[in-house]
Design an enzyme around this catalytic site. Sequence first.
Site, mmCIF file in Angstrom:
data_model
loop_
_atom_site.group_PDB
_atom_site.id
_atom_site.type_symbol
_atom_site.label_atom_id
_atom_site.label_comp_id
_atom_site.label_asym_id
_atom_site.label_seq_id
_atom_site.Cartn_x
_atom_site.Cartn_y
_atom_site.Cartn_z
ATOM 1 N N LYS A 41 60.430 31.537 -12.674
ATOM 2 C CA LYS A 41 59.958 30.290 -12.061
ATOM 3 C C LYS A 41 61.020 29.206 -12.159
ATOM 4 O O LYS A 41 61.724 29.112 -13.158
ATOM 5 C CB LYS A 41 58.682 29.824 -12.770
ATOM 6 C CG LYS A 41 57.441 30.638 -12.403
ATOM 7 C CD LYS A 41 56.205 30.032 -13.028
ATOM 8 C CE LYS A 41 54.941 30.750 -12.576
ATOM 9 N NZ LYS A 41 53.736 30.160 -13.177
ATOM 10 N N HIS A 82 49.026 41.829 -12.772
ATOM 11 C CA HIS A 82 49.326 40.879 -13.847
ATOM 12 C C HIS A 82 48.805 41.375 -15.201
ATOM 13 O O HIS A 82 49.262 40.940 -16.244
ATOM 14 C CB HIS A 82 48.716 39.514 -13.510
ATOM 15 C CG HIS A 82 49.556 38.356 -13.975
ATOM 16 N ND1 HIS A 82 50.836 38.124 -13.508
ATOM 17 C CD2 HIS A 82 49.323 37.371 -14.883
ATOM 18 C CE1 HIS A 82 51.333 37.058 -14.087
ATOM 19 N NE2 HIS A 82 50.442 36.586 -14.943
ATOM 20 N N HIS A 139 58.108 31.972 -20.518
ATOM 21 C CA HIS A 139 57.267 30.778 -20.601
ATOM 22 C C HIS A 139 58.116 29.590 -21.050
ATOM 23 O O HIS A 139 58.938 29.723 -21.952
ATOM 24 C CB HIS A 139 56.137 30.983 -21.615
ATOM 25 C CG HIS A 139 55.024 31.844 -21.106
ATOM 26 N ND1 HIS A 139 54.120 32.474 -21.931
ATOM 27 C CD2 HIS A 139 54.657 32.179 -19.843
ATOM 28 C CE1 HIS A 139 53.258 33.161 -21.205
ATOM 29 N NE2 HIS A 139 53.564 32.995 -19.934
ATOM 30 N N TYR A 142 47.644 34.742 -25.972
ATOM 31 C CA TYR A 142 47.655 36.155 -26.362
ATOM 32 C C TYR A 142 47.329 36.356 -27.837
ATOM 33 O O TYR A 142 46.922 37.443 -28.235
ATOM 34 C CB TYR A 142 49.012 36.783 -26.023
ATOM 35 C CG TYR A 142 49.288 36.788 -24.541
ATOM 36 C CD1 TYR A 142 48.593 37.641 -23.690
ATOM 37 C CD2 TYR A 142 50.206 35.913 -23.972
ATOM 38 C CE1 TYR A 142 48.813 37.627 -22.327
ATOM 39 C CE2 TYR A 142 50.434 35.890 -22.613
ATOM 40 C CZ TYR A 142 49.737 36.752 -21.791
ATOM 41 O OH TYR A 142 49.945 36.734 -20.441
#
Length: 298
Positions: free
Chosen positions: A173, A244, A270, A279
């Site tokens: 990203k 995903h 991230h 998680y």
Amino acid sequence: MKDRSVLLTEFIEYLQLEKNFSQHTIESYKKDILDFFMFMDEQIIVKLSDVTIQDARIYLTKLFENHYARKSISRKISSVRTFYKYLLRESILDTNPFAQVSSPKLEKKLPDFFYEEELDVLFKSVDTSTPAGQRNKALLEVMYATGIRVSECANIKLTDIDFSSSVILVSGKGKKERYVPFGHYAHEALHTYINNGRKELIKDKVHPYLFVNQKGTPLTTRGIHYIFNQLIEKAGTNKRIHPHMIRHSFATHLLNNGADLRTVQELLGHSSVSATQVYTHVTKDHLKKIYKAHHPRA
């Protein structure tokens, strides 16, 4: 003061050029801000500088009344707040009416993931005697070995893979790049696919992308979703899944087996550890199940 549509155009350019946001993210910002402009028109508010904290709270209430999901409301408020922050930064306005407006608390939804035994069944169900099967096996192995996003997987080029070091250069990203390692299962599946299956699928086509469809052209994210649906159908699992989930499984299994949160954050790409912390809830649930199943006085 410039017209609000002009200011929005300049804000979009800022997101593109300075923030390097993806086109999808930029479109979301644009839509959210245009929705707010519609609210301004309904309330007969002419200028952005005329919007008060009270107006911002009324807008939040209106979103709830229109039955938007909490996640959507939070995003819409965040988009407008960011727009105002930009206007403050550029000295176009001197107040941000959304600075004091709290976004609704989101319900924490734990990510779906596969147990290791379920993944094993999925891997074993792939028929590698065909070019498409070799591609599918490589696709599964790479996604589970690296935990990359579907879009990142579709964008892998042959030159991004370093077999000598067993790492892949991933473009994530905001065009942020990171190196992600992969193990011997993925190494073997990639080697077979690149030297056999891909050559047969690509035929006379020339392009650098790793994963290709039946026509030999680059595999899209939609194509990856379709392949997963086919694989799940063949594996005979009742689980309703999406690609995903492989990423979720990657993170969950690493943490279950003792990996630290910061390392998993870096591997997932991230920007903050808070995005990875979800998680840990999954691993806690996993530990509770084991405890209850095996402790004599649980």
